[in-house]
Design a protein around this motif. Structure first.
Motif, short mmCIF file in Angstrom:
data_model
loop_
_atom_site.label_atom_id
_atom_site.label_comp_id
_atom_site.label_asym_id
_atom_site.label_seq_id
_atom_site.Cartn_x
_atom_site.Cartn_y
_atom_site.Cartn_z
N MET A 112 -27.55 -16.15 20.93
CA MET A 112 -28.93 -15.93 21.27
C MET A 112 -29.83 -16.92 20.52
SD MET A 112 -31.07 -12.46 21.09
CE MET A 112 -31.55 -12.00 22.70
N LYS A 113 -29.45 -17.28 19.31
CA LYS A 113 -30.24 -18.18 18.51
C LYS A 113 -30.36 -19.58 19.16
CE LYS A 113 -30.89 -18.75 13.63
NZ LYS A 113 -30.30 -18.70 12.32
N ALA A 114 -29.34 -19.99 19.87
CA ALA A 114 -29.33 -21.32 20.49
C ALA A 114 -30.28 -21.39 21.68
CB ALA A 114 -27.92 -21.69 20.92
N THR A 126 -38.89 -21.40 17.31
CA THR A 126 -38.38 -20.58 16.22
C THR A 126 -39.52 -19.81 15.55
OG1 THR A 126 -38.66 -22.30 14.57
CG2 THR A 126 -36.56 -22.28 15.76
N PRO A 127 -39.22 -18.73 14.87
CA PRO A 127 -40.27 -18.00 14.15
C PRO A 127 -40.99 -18.87 13.12
CG PRO A 127 -38.30 -16.66 14.31
CD PRO A 127 -37.95 -18.01 14.83
N ARG A 165 -45.95 -21.73 11.38
CA ARG A 165 -46.61 -23.00 11.06
C ARG A 165 -47.83 -23.20 11.96
NH1 ARG A 165 -42.54 -26.31 11.82
NH2 ARG A 165 -43.20 -27.03 13.85
N TRP A 166 -47.70 -22.90 13.25
CA TRP A 166 -48.84 -23.02 14.17
C TRP A 166 -49.97 -22.09 13.73
CZ3 TRP A 166 -45.70 -22.53 19.34
CH2 TRP A 166 -45.04 -23.73 19.60
N HIS A 167 -49.61 -20.89 13.33
CA HIS A 167 -50.62 -19.92 12.92
C HIS A 167 -51.34 -20.39 11.66
CE1 HIS A 167 -52.05 -16.08 11.15
NE2 HIS A 167 -52.43 -15.89 12.38
N ARG A 168 -50.60 -20.91 10.67
CA ARG A 168 -51.23 -21.43 9.45
C ARG A 168 -52.17 -22.59 9.76
NH1 ARG A 168 -46.07 -20.39 7.11
NH2 ARG A 168 -45.45 -22.52 7.61
#
Length: 53
Positions: free
Chosen positions: A1-3, A8-9, A14-17
């Motif tokens: 599932m990770k692939a 990614t979280p 990073r976008w939020h910061r």
């Protein structure tokens, strides 16, 4: 599932910061803004007219 992740979280965080940093960026002013000369003259005249003020 990770692939199968498109984002990614860590990327979302990073976008939020960055979004918060841009939103809360404002010019850092120093000191009190200057007083209008008309207001300064009015205060001086009121102080002369009312010595006990």
């Amino acid at each position: 599932m990770k692939a199968h992740r498109l984002v990614t979280p860590a990327t979302i965080l990073r976008w939020h910061r960055r979004l918060l940093a841009r939103h809360w960026a404002y010019p850092h002013r120093r000191g009190r803004p200057p007083i209008d000369p008309i207001v300064a003259r009015l205060v001086e005249q009121m102080a002369r007219d009312n010595p006990c003020w």
